[in-house]
Design an enzyme around this catalytic site. Structure first.
Site, PDB file in Angstrom:
ATOM      1  N   SER A  60       1.324  -1.588  -0.558  1.00  0.00           N
ATOM      2  CA  SER A  60       0.345  -0.165   0.102  1.00  0.00           C
ATOM      3  C   SER A  60       0.379   1.743   0.140  1.00  0.00           C
ATOM      4  CB  SER A  60      -0.909  -0.219   1.136  1.00  0.00           C
ATOM      5  OG  SER A  60      -0.105   0.188   2.480  1.00  0.00           O
ATOM      6  N   LYS A  96       1.315   4.249   6.651  1.00  0.00           N
ATOM      7  CA  LYS A  96       0.307   5.734   5.729  1.00  0.00           C
ATOM      8  C   LYS A  96       1.140   7.097   5.981  1.00  0.00           C
ATOM      9  CE  LYS A  96      -2.827   1.857   4.862  1.00  0.00           C
ATOM     10  NZ  LYS A  96      -2.398   1.480   3.884  1.00  0.00           N
TER      11      LYS A  96
END
Length: 191
Positions: A60, A96
């Site tokens: 991701s 993230k």
């Protein structure tokens, strides 16, 4: 030994040297063990309160981070747009990028362009912009108090704050800001 069963001066010197060497070895060994324990305790304290070493899994955050890389997160309580953070989610650690802070208005258009408080943000770390297949919130979206809006750099596959599955990250979930890449050595350095 001589005929009278008395040790010679030479034999006494050898024995004295042996005893002194044995005593010196014991002292050195004891000091080494003590230093190792102190260093280990210091390392545990530092890693518990100041930094955390993490191994990246998943895609991701590609191309910024790839599976198998080892990074260091510095404990922090303030983050800016563009900072990469590590946080706990369902007994896992996710990495993230912070896009919005508490109170910010986030908007993502159908092409994946992100604006924060009406200003388009420059995202050179993203290869392909994407609205995201897992997006189930309505934009524009205001980041709640004490939370951060985060996105993965690989926008088409990342499950992040665009989904209520992950949602916005609370301060209590945050481990810290990624500040250094340790491995692979070819990518060694600060972020």
């Amino acid at each position: 030994m001589t005929e009278n069963n008395k040790p010679t001066i030479e034999e006494l010197k050898k024995e004295l040297n042996r005893v002194n060497n044995k005593r010196e070895y014991k002292t050195t060994f004891r000091n080494t063990i003590f230093i190792l324990i102190v260093v280990a305790a210091f390392a545990v304290l530092v890693s518990s309160f100041f930094i955390t070493v993490l191994k990246v899994t998943g895609d991701s955050m590609t191309p910024t981070f790839e599976t198998g890389q080892i990074v260091i997160a510095q404990n922090s309580s303030t983050f800016e747009t563009g900072d990469v953070i590590a946080f706990y989610y369902n007994n896992k650690v996710l990495i993230k990028r912070v896009i919005g802070s508490p109170g910010d208005w986030i908007n993502i258009d159908s092409d994946g362009n992100v604006t924060v408080n009406g200003v388009l943000i420059d995202e050179p770390y993203v290869d392909q912009l994407s609205y995201g297949d897992n997006t189930d919130i309505t934009f524009p979206y205001q980041v709640p108090e004490n939370r951060y809006f985060v996105l993965g750099d690989h926008r088409s596959t990342s499950i992040d704050s665009r989904s209520t599955t992950v949602g916005c990250v609370t301060q209590e979930q945050v481990i810290g800001k990624i500040v250094f890449r340790v491995y692979p050595f070819t990518a060694f350095g600060s972020m």
